[in-house]
Design a protein around this motif. Structure first.
Motif, PDB file in Angstrom:
ATOM      1  N   GLY A 159      -8.445  14.628   7.214  1.00 35.08           N
ATOM      2  CA  GLY A 159      -8.513  14.327   5.734  1.00 35.08           C
ATOM      3  C   GLY A 159      -8.251  12.862   5.421  1.00 35.08           C
ATOM      4  O   GLY A 159      -7.499  12.143   6.245  1.00 35.08           O
ATOM      5  N   VAL A 160      -8.821  12.206   4.467  1.00 31.59           N
ATOM      6  CA  VAL A 160      -8.644  11.113   3.882  1.00 31.59           C
ATOM      7  C   VAL A 160      -7.948  11.006   2.765  1.00 31.59           C
ATOM      8  O   VAL A 160      -8.136  11.722   1.721  1.00 31.59           O
ATOM      9  N   GLY A 161      -7.135  10.166   2.613  1.00 36.13           N
ATOM     10  CA  GLY A 161      -6.279   9.968   1.362  1.00 36.13           C
ATOM     11  C   GLY A 161      -5.256   8.865   1.206  1.00 36.13           C
ATOM     12  O   GLY A 161      -5.227   8.040   2.365  1.00 36.13           O
ATOM     13  N   CYS A 162      -4.474   8.956   0.156  1.00 38.03           N
ATOM     14  CA  CYS A 162      -3.033   8.098   0.340  1.00 38.03           C
ATOM     15  C   CYS A 162      -2.253   8.677   1.099  1.00 38.03           C
ATOM     16  O   CYS A 162      -2.333  10.038   1.625  1.00 38.03           O
ATOM     17  N   LEU A 163      -1.125   7.954   1.337  1.00 35.89           N
ATOM     18  CA  LEU A 163       0.090   8.221   2.027  1.00 35.89           C
ATOM     19  C   LEU A 163       0.258   9.683   1.848  1.00 35.89           C
ATOM     20  O   LEU A 163       0.375  10.539   2.788  1.00 35.89           O
ATOM     21  N   VAL A 164       0.870   9.967   0.760  1.00 39.04           N
ATOM     22  CA  VAL A 164       1.318  11.302   0.100  1.00 39.04           C
ATOM     23  C   VAL A 164       0.495  12.365   0.508  1.00 39.04           C
ATOM     24  O   VAL A 164       0.741  13.455   0.851  1.00 39.04           O
ATOM     25  N   GLU A 165      -0.873  12.174  -0.046  1.00 30.49           N
ATOM     26  CA  GLU A 165      -1.841  13.088   0.222  1.00 30.49           C
ATOM     27  C   GLU A 165      -2.208  13.472   1.573  1.00 30.49           C
ATOM     28  O   GLU A 165      -2.494  14.750   1.965  1.00 30.49           O
ATOM     29  N   LYS A 167      -0.174  13.071   4.550  1.00 28.86           N
ATOM     30  CA  LYS A 167       1.073  13.792   4.995  1.00 28.86           C
ATOM     31  C   LYS A 167       1.283  15.095   4.396  1.00 28.86           C
ATOM     32  O   LYS A 167       1.382  16.033   5.379  1.00 28.86           O
ATOM     33  N   GLU A 168       1.081  15.340   3.172  1.00 28.85           N
ATOM     34  CA  GLU A 168       1.107  16.960   2.725  1.00 28.85           C
ATOM     35  C   GLU A 168      -0.396  17.602   3.054  1.00 28.85           C
ATOM     36  O   GLU A 168      -0.083  18.863   3.562  1.00 28.85           O
ATOM     37  N   GLY A 169      -1.273  17.032   3.246  1.00 25.22           N
ATOM     38  CA  GLY A 169      -2.700  17.830   3.813  1.00 25.22           C
ATOM     39  C   GLY A 169      -2.279  18.110   5.443  1.00 25.22           C
ATOM     40  O   GLY A 169      -2.820  19.385   5.712  1.00 25.22           O
ATOM     41  N   MET A 181      -6.396  15.746  11.484  1.00 27.78           N
ATOM     42  CA  MET A 181      -6.133  14.294  11.735  1.00 27.78           C
ATOM     43  C   MET A 181      -6.096  13.456  10.330  1.00 27.78           C
ATOM     44  O   MET A 181      -6.877  14.221   9.523  1.00 27.78           O
ATOM     45  N   GLY A 182      -5.333  12.361  10.036  1.00 29.91           N
ATOM     46  CA  GLY A 182      -5.243  11.826   8.871  1.00 29.91           C
ATOM     47  C   GLY A 182      -6.063  10.391   8.946  1.00 29.91           C
ATOM     48  O   GLY A 182      -5.450   9.694   9.945  1.00 29.91           O
ATOM     49  N   VAL A 183      -6.595   9.776   7.907  1.00 24.49           N
ATOM     50  CA  VAL A 183      -7.024   8.721   7.702  1.00 24.49           C
ATOM     51  C   VAL A 183      -6.499   8.169   6.437  1.00 24.49           C
ATOM     52  O   VAL A 183      -6.906   8.757   5.354  1.00 24.49           O
ATOM     53  N   LEU A 184      -6.135   6.871   6.266  1.00 19.69           N
ATOM     54  CA  LEU A 184      -5.416   6.419   4.971  1.00 19.69           C
ATOM     55  C   LEU A 184      -6.417   5.492   4.283  1.00 19.69           C
ATOM     56  O   LEU A 184      -7.046   4.791   4.935  1.00 19.69           O
ATOM     57  N   THR A 185      -6.470   5.719   2.850  1.00 20.71           N
ATOM     58  CA  THR A 185      -6.772   4.665   2.082  1.00 20.71           C
ATOM     59  C   THR A 185      -6.253   3.528   2.289  1.00 20.71           C
ATOM     60  O   THR A 185      -5.187   3.202   2.493  1.00 20.71           O
ATOM     61  N   LEU A 186      -6.973   2.269   1.721  1.00 24.09           N
ATOM     62  CA  LEU A 186      -6.283   0.947   1.933  1.00 24.09           C
ATOM     63  C   LEU A 186      -5.372   0.673   0.737  1.00 24.09           C
ATOM     64  O   LEU A 186      -4.602  -0.179   0.482  1.00 24.09           O
ATOM     65  N   LYS A 187      -5.517   1.393  -0.581  1.00 23.79           N
ATOM     66  CA  LYS A 187      -4.844   1.314  -1.615  1.00 23.79           C
ATOM     67  C   LYS A 187      -4.613   2.854  -2.151  1.00 23.79           C
ATOM     68  O   LYS A 187      -5.486   3.520  -2.051  1.00 23.79           O
TER      69      LYS A 187
END
Length: 212
Positions: A159-165, A167-169, A181-187
């Motif tokens: 899942g790619v997204g912001c912190l909250v997205e 984490k919840e995912g 597995m999670g990947v964070l956007t830069l903003k």
């Protein structure tokens, strides 16, 4: 009644002290750049989330940094299981906020369908990920993720997204018994957000043969 009250107080104090230990251990791990007692950390950050946030607020600690740490910890704990899943049983969900503001993509029951217009990087990277065997969706929200997971039944999800997205995912996937597995956007944001695509490909290539 008095006994029940005393037990409740003891439980409250115990949870508070455990949460304090988790926060201290997490920030020490962040400072040292390694995970100490990862299973304790992972369980503690989930079970005592409310206490942990309250402690961070009280001590003026950055709970966003703690959330990012939780995601890195989750990825580290899940890495070997994820690597064992073949790529055709893996799915990737990228957020619609990565697209260009003038994106001509059509919204369908299976998310946004990229038209490869070249206004953003999504189309080219989707092609590369699909060539690796991945199922890839551009998701307008978490409802689509649940629907596609139920329909196509992947065994592992990035899942790619912001912190909250993210984490919840990850929490949602854990409850569903899926490897996440999670990947964070830069903003953060809703329009034209950005990400480091190399971060995604680094995770996506886990367990796969290295390209020639």
């Amino acid at each position: 009644m008095i006994a029940i009250g005393e037990i409740a107080i003891i439980v409250f104090i115990g949870l508070f002290l455990f949460s304090l230990f988790v926060v201290a251990l997490a920030f020490y791990s962040i400072k040292r750049g390694r995970f100490y007692f990862p299973r304790v950390l992972q369980a503690g950050l989930v079970v005592s989330e409310g206490f942990v946030k309250a402690i961070c607020k009280f001590f003026s600690l950055d709970d966003k940094e703690l959330t990012a740490f939780f995601i890195r910890l989750h990825n580290a704990m899940t890495k070997s299981a994820f690597a064992a899943v073949p790529s055709n049983k893996r799915a990737i969900f990228v957020p619609q906020c990565l697209r260009h503001s003038a994106c001509p993509a059509n919204l369908t029951p299976e998310g946004l369908v990229c038209r490869r217009c070249g206004r953003c990087e999504i189309g080219a990277h989707i092609d590369e990920l699909e060539d690796m065997g991945y199922m890839v969706w551009i998701a307008p929200g978490s409802t689509l993720i649940k629907r596609m997971v139920a329909k196509y039944q992947p065994e592992a999800v990035i899942g790619v997204g912001c912190l909250v997205e993210v984490k919840e995912g990850l929490e949602m996937l854990d409850k569903a018994g899926l490897i996440g597995m999670g990947v964070l956007t830069l903003k953060d944001g809703c329009v034209e957000t950005i990400m480091n695509w190399n971060d995604l490909f680094e995770v996506a290539r886990e367990g796969l043969p290295k390209p020639d």
